[in-house]
Scaffold this motif. Sequence first.
Motif, mmCIF file in Angstrom:
data_model
loop_
_atom_site.group_PDB
_atom_site.id
_atom_site.type_symbol
_atom_site.label_atom_id
_atom_site.label_comp_id
_atom_site.label_asym_id
_atom_site.label_seq_id
_atom_site.Cartn_x
_atom_site.Cartn_y
_atom_site.Cartn_z
ATOM 1 N N TYR A 99 6.412 71.660 44.944
ATOM 2 C CA TYR A 99 5.086 71.334 45.453
ATOM 3 C C TYR A 99 4.419 70.331 44.520
ATOM 4 O O TYR A 99 4.472 70.481 43.296
ATOM 5 N N ASP A 100 3.832 69.305 45.110
ATOM 6 C CA ASP A 100 3.080 68.318 44.324
ATOM 7 C C ASP A 100 1.605 68.675 44.390
ATOM 8 O O ASP A 100 1.058 68.846 45.483
ATOM 9 N N SER A 134 -10.908 75.082 30.475
ATOM 10 C CA SER A 134 -11.058 74.366 31.743
ATOM 11 C C SER A 134 -12.218 73.385 31.698
ATOM 12 O O SER A 134 -12.310 72.480 32.522
ATOM 13 N N ILE A 144 -6.733 66.827 37.834
ATOM 14 C CA ILE A 144 -7.777 65.816 37.613
ATOM 15 C C ILE A 144 -8.564 66.179 36.356
ATOM 16 O O ILE A 144 -8.963 67.339 36.167
ATOM 17 N N VAL A 189 -14.303 68.411 32.537
ATOM 18 C CA VAL A 189 -13.854 69.558 33.336
ATOM 19 C C VAL A 189 -12.489 69.215 33.937
ATOM 20 O O VAL A 189 -12.238 68.071 34.313
ATOM 21 N N TRP A 190 -11.615 70.214 33.984
ATOM 22 C CA TRP A 190 -10.311 70.052 34.639
ATOM 23 C C TRP A 190 -10.436 70.553 36.067
ATOM 24 O O TRP A 190 -10.968 71.637 36.309
ATOM 25 N N ILE A 191 -9.937 69.770 37.003
ATOM 26 C CA ILE A 191 -9.954 70.183 38.413
ATOM 27 C C ILE A 191 -8.506 70.318 38.882
ATOM 28 O O ILE A 191 -7.719 69.370 38.762
ATOM 29 N N THR A 192 -8.180 71.483 39.379
ATOM 30 C CA THR A 192 -6.807 71.733 39.846
ATOM 31 C C THR A 192 -6.839 72.448 41.197
ATOM 32 O O THR A 192 -7.890 72.925 41.630
ATOM 33 N N GLU A 193 -5.683 72.492 41.819
ATOM 34 C CA GLU A 193 -5.529 73.242 43.072
ATOM 35 C C GLU A 193 -5.254 74.685 42.658
ATOM 36 O O GLU A 193 -4.121 75.037 42.310
ATOM 37 N N GLU A 194 -6.266 75.479 42.685
ATOM 38 C CA GLU A 194 -6.190 76.768 41.985
ATOM 39 C C GLU A 194 -5.187 77.745 42.600
ATOM 40 O O GLU A 194 -4.851 78.740 41.978
ATOM 41 N N ASN A 195 -4.743 77.465 43.795
ATOM 42 C CA ASN A 195 -3.699 78.336 44.361
ATOM 43 C C ASN A 195 -2.397 78.215 43.577
ATOM 44 O O ASN A 195 -1.575 79.127 43.571
ATOM 45 N N TYR A 196 -2.219 77.049 42.944
ATOM 46 C CA TYR A 196 -0.938 76.793 42.289
ATOM 47 C C TYR A 196 -1.040 76.503 40.802
ATOM 48 O O TYR A 196 -0.105 76.765 40.068
ATOM 49 N N PRO A 208 -2.377 67.819 42.591
ATOM 50 C CA PRO A 208 -3.106 66.923 41.688
ATOM 51 C C PRO A 208 -3.752 67.678 40.532
ATOM 52 O O PRO A 208 -4.243 68.802 40.700
#
Lengths: 658, 316
Positions: free
Chosen positions: B124-125, B87, B129, B72-79, B127
């Motif tokens: 913006y940085d 996914s 994952i 599974v891909w984990i991202t900061e979904e706002n960005y 992560p």
Amino acid sequence: MAEDEFEDIVDEESGEVTGFRRKGRKEPERAASEISESGSHARESSEELDLDSREHEIEPEESRERPRRSPDGWAPESHDSESESGRLRRAGNVVRESGRTGAAIHAFTQSSRQVFANVVFVIVTLGLFFFSGGFLSIWLRLGLVGVAVILLLFMNAPGLRQVIQNLWGGENRNVLRNTVVIFIIGLIITLAGYFSGMFSAFFAFVITLVVTIIYVLLHLDVKHGRINFLYYLAPLVLMTITAWVFGSPWAGIVGLLAGCIWLGWEKQSIGVAVIVGIVSVVLFLVILSLISVEEEPEEGKVAVDPNSRFGRMIALQQELWFRFIRTFRDVPGRIKQFGQRQVAIYSEDIQIGKVDKYAVKKMGLFLDNVGTDSKRVFVPPEQPGRFTEPILVYGELSLEGFEDSAPVNVRITCHAENLTGNVSGLVRPDDSFVMVHGDPPIDIGCVINPRDLSDGQYMIVIDVAFNFKTEAYMRGYFMEQTRLRAYTREKTDPLAEFGISDKDPKAVFTSGPVGIGVGLGSLPVPVAEDMHGPTVKITVEDLWEGRLGNVESFSFKLPPGLAVTAIEGKNRPGCDSACGTSDPCICALQRDDIDSLFSKKQEIAGISTLRINTDVKDAAVLLGNAPLAIRNIEVAASYTYNLQELVPVAVYHERVQP
Amino acid sequence: MKKYLLFLLLVLFACQPGLRQTQLVDVHTGTSGLELKFFDTNLVDVFESSYFDMLIELRNHGAANINEGKYVWITEENYVVAEGRTSKGVFDLQGRTPYDPSGGFSVVESRMTAKLLPQLIKGYDTPVIFLACYPYKTNATVHVCIDTDIQQANPRKVCKPDTINLRGGQGAPVAIESVEQIFSRDQATGKIRPTFVINMRNLGNGHVVDSSLLDVACGSQGGLSLLRGTSVTGEIGSAGFNKVSVSASLPSGDLDCGVNPAILLEKGKDAAIICRVNDNALLDVSAGTFTSLLSIKINYGYVTSKSFMLTIKKFI
């Protein structure tokens, strides 16, 4: 006093104990030998010699301070003359008569009496100086102080003749000769500068004086003459000289420190150096404030012609020190604020963010190149048709804004202030206007009529208020509560398991005069259906040297699935109906809430922090479809910010000569 | 001159000491399982409001095959958002074999979208994952010394039942560290019961999870299962994390490793399980001393992740 503070004095010839002395201090006979060495006069008169030795056999003034230093170090010098042996016996007999305890008490009393006499004398002299301002002229008062200094020297010295003899005797003679030579060389250089015009004769003369005084202070063997009172003047002298020569209070402080370090080294006492340093600063400022460079000097002050070189120097120093003190006036407050801030950060009462590192420029409105062409304004007598040059303080306003951001409203005020009050000025070209991103810098000016000001030093204060906006973004990690418990029970760091190195993320805020920090507590945040969500802490901090004015609007956005229950413990309207659903929860505070939440009483160390209580309304939405959810909190604040710049100006009203 | 030179070179390089023999690689060494590596081309900045492909290399460096591993891909979904069908997913990878010592290899690709950054922010940085959950096993075959002479009557034995150290791993993140051999007389029958204490440890970079909870490990829900491990044993209070199941056998038959052969393998610490010969396979004292092969199998799920900070920049 304990007996072990004393040691026996042994006759070198007979080997018998002839007396005792305090450990680490000079033998009584050594003081007498110094006197005998100091001149033939003492040798010729045995009565006087005996008197002097008695005077010193308990605690000679010099020996109370420290052991005498030998030419190559601190080891006591040896004594081998026969006459000294005799004196030693006499001194021992005197001491033995009164017994050890009695001698100790006598020594202590003698020492204390002298110190007490000095202290009383200094207090009385200073009291007379300050309280005689109403009926004695300043020159008379300064003369009294001079007489008092001479008397003080006499009190601390066995005799003026002996002082003079010691000054001219031994190595001092060479020192004084060298001093004269140095001064003459300096004088020649000064005259060369005066006649050739190649360099400043004044500067050369000051350097000559400095070098001469430093040489004297460093080399003159004043210890033997017991006029070490001069030592205590060293910090004040060095402070005055360096402040004058370099034209900076900082240089004065460096000079003071140098003097104090030297004094502390010579006296082997940090306490003495500190006390003398403080007294020197106070004396310096008192003396400076007692000199008036105004046309109409205040009563009780020494009047100096403001147009003379000395007058201009005094005026410059007064101005510099006025600014210097003004700078440091807020230091205790700032230190207190810094301490409070650190405590608040440690206790997580405030949250610290970090500025957007990708913003290449510092954003905001900047007031630069502030200055004036009229630092010293001479106001001519008012006559019909005669023009009076106004005081003009100028500056340059430039805006570094964001593309597509709202226009910036700028409001400018200015005034002249001194300790007694303010006088408003006129702002040119306009006191309020709008700037947008890309506008060229605007020159502004503050015009003040000097006739509205009386004689004296003023600070021209330019205040610029502008509206600005800061946004902040905070990343938070959320995890199902039971999963987090499983990690915790296995003593495993959940964030490390997901390869996350940024375990304590800070809010990123846009560049500007205000910083915003956001905190979510311990991460990851545990999430379960119908449980309390995290307490979101939002900190608004003033980052610039100016002052944060009104907060015009304040809003924040929480991740979907969370709902706001209270802000600072109260239910406040302003959050939209989407809170708790699959859409983000956006809250905009109402005007009244903003005013109460950002009031002074809410501040810690000048920083406002809001605590927002939340509830989890939809855990599935908040968590998404991964074991770790990364969600955002966004904050936006619009506010008014105030910049301030100060320019010192001195005003002198010219008088009509009768 | 050139002729002589050519002749000399011919003599020097023609006379090789026979053909090089192909050496088979021992794949049952090391402590690696699935290794993850982002493609270097991903490690660059992206601009807001743009698509980009995330590529990650999956390589099975262990000796066991991976069947139906999950990611599974984990991202900061706002960005950053991974496109729905990419996914998450499933993968299979062959383990290392003597004939393919580099192990199975696969590339997972995900189409992602960098969203529009907020108005006032320049960059913006965030992560990104990649999380993989896969079933794995550790197999080890150990030469053991079966010694029924517990009285030490025979001074000239062919072997001694000392502790066997197995440092270096067996080609899996969970490694058997050592095997202790204990021989005791069964009180009921008087026969000898060989017993083995198997010490193991998680030496990989990830964490162990019950192999039946892989869906939970890579999903958002079911944390309670991880906390209590109910899907394996039904036993309340037994965690699903760090749980491995162990089986062992001798040529004479399977060993008894307890009623519940699952043990907790706390990260960084040794865990031990005791396996012994069943009652029906006890040895007579007259069997003497001989060597045998002990086969150990450990089954578990393994979770490993890889992350990096992606920088999203604003169009200026």
